[in-house]
Design an enzyme around this catalytic site. Structure first.
Site, PDB file in Angstrom:
ATOM      1  N   HIS A  34      -8.585  -0.990   1.738  1.00 35.27           N
ATOM      2  CA  HIS A  34      -8.255  -0.988   3.296  1.00 35.27           C
ATOM      3  C   HIS A  34      -7.919  -2.239   4.009  1.00 35.27           C
ATOM      4  O   HIS A  34      -7.267  -2.231   5.135  1.00 35.27           O
ATOM      5  CB  HIS A  34      -9.405  -0.324   3.848  1.00 35.27           C
ATOM      6  CG  HIS A  34      -9.622   0.960   3.565  1.00 35.27           C
ATOM      7  ND1 HIS A  34      -8.898   2.042   3.796  1.00 35.27           N
ATOM      8  CD2 HIS A  34     -10.652   1.548   2.754  1.00 35.27           C
ATOM      9  CE1 HIS A  34      -9.550   3.238   3.282  1.00 35.27           C
ATOM     10  NE2 HIS A  34     -10.611   2.904   2.647  1.00 35.27           N
ATOM     11  N   LYS A  63      -3.544   9.526  -3.907  1.00 43.48           N
ATOM     12  CA  LYS A  63      -4.410   9.714  -2.729  1.00 43.48           C
ATOM     13  C   LYS A  63      -3.557  10.200  -1.638  1.00 43.48           C
ATOM     14  O   LYS A  63      -2.372   9.459  -1.235  1.00 43.48           O
ATOM     15  CB  LYS A  63      -5.175   8.448  -2.599  1.00 43.48           C
ATOM     16  CG  LYS A  63      -6.066   8.560  -1.381  1.00 43.48           C
ATOM     17  CD  LYS A  63      -7.003   7.123  -1.189  1.00 43.48           C
ATOM     18  CE  LYS A  63      -8.056   7.271  -0.284  1.00 43.48           C
ATOM     19  NZ  LYS A  63      -8.664   6.095   0.147  1.00 43.48           N
ATOM     20  N   HIS A 141     -17.134   1.818   3.728  1.00 43.64           N
ATOM     21  CA  HIS A 141     -16.348   3.132   3.889  1.00 43.64           C
ATOM     22  C   HIS A 141     -15.306   3.220   5.375  1.00 43.64           C
ATOM     23  O   HIS A 141     -15.989   2.504   6.499  1.00 43.64           O
ATOM     24  CB  HIS A 141     -17.238   4.118   4.097  1.00 43.64           C
ATOM     25  CG  HIS A 141     -16.850   5.467   4.441  1.00 43.64           C
ATOM     26  ND1 HIS A 141     -16.193   6.385   3.945  1.00 43.64           N
ATOM     27  CD2 HIS A 141     -17.077   6.077   5.784  1.00 43.64           C
ATOM     28  CE1 HIS A 141     -15.748   7.374   4.526  1.00 43.64           C
ATOM     29  NE2 HIS A 141     -16.465   7.146   5.911  1.00 43.64           N
TER      30      HIS A 141
END
Ligand code: U3P
Length: 152
Positions: A34, A63, A141
């Protein structure tokens, strides 16, 4: 006998050490998937195609959706020190960025076939919510940079 046993244990110990050194922590995984602090915000599908591949998100399957945050990694880590925010998914311990951040969202194109994973890139500035764990507290996350659906 004791010598034989310790000779047997030695390779096992070596394997354990190697796997501990090589295994990726949750925070490292978050940053791999990310964080891209060095790129300018280009509305460029080729950016997504290349980054999704380079960051290991097209190996077994493509993904479907992934957000890259184009901000300094220290600024992203510091979100964990903001006050708590509700998590949208199964995680707890979420925190929201205090301002909108520059992100590029990569969405898999409908006609894309693994291993040729083709993405559509969208640049946008938005608040993000991250779940944080560990000491030092780090993002592990990406809970949300959008208003719907957790797509793996
Ligand atoms: N995800 C994004 N951006 C979003 C929402 C989800 O990339 O805005 P992970 O634990 O951070 O890998 O929610 C499921 C997954 O979809 C997230 O999990 C994140 O990878 C991605």
């Amino acid at each position: 006998m004791a010598l034989e046993r310790s000779l047997l244990l030695l390779p096992l110990l070596a394997m354990l050490v190697v796997s501990l050194v090589w295994s990726e922590t949750a925070a490292e995984r978050f940053e791999r998937q990310h964080v891209d602090s060095d790129s300018p915000a280009l509305n460029d599908n080729a950016y997504c195609n290349q980054m999704m591949r380079n960051r290991g998100m097209t190996q077994e399957s493509c993904k479907e959706f992934n957000t890259f945050i184009l901000e300094d990694v220290r600024k992203i880590r510091a979100i964990c020190w903001n006050k708590k925010a509700p998590c949208k998914y199964e995680f707890s311990n979420c925190h929201r960025s205090s301002g909108p951040l520059q992100v590029t969202e990569c969405r898999l194109k409908g006609n894309s076939q693994h291993p040729q994973c083709k993405y559509k890139a969208t640049n946008v500035k938005k608040h993000i919510i991250v779940a944080c764990y560990g000491w030092p507290l780090l993002p592990v996350h990406l809970d949300s940079s959008k208003s719907h659906g957790c797509l793996k």
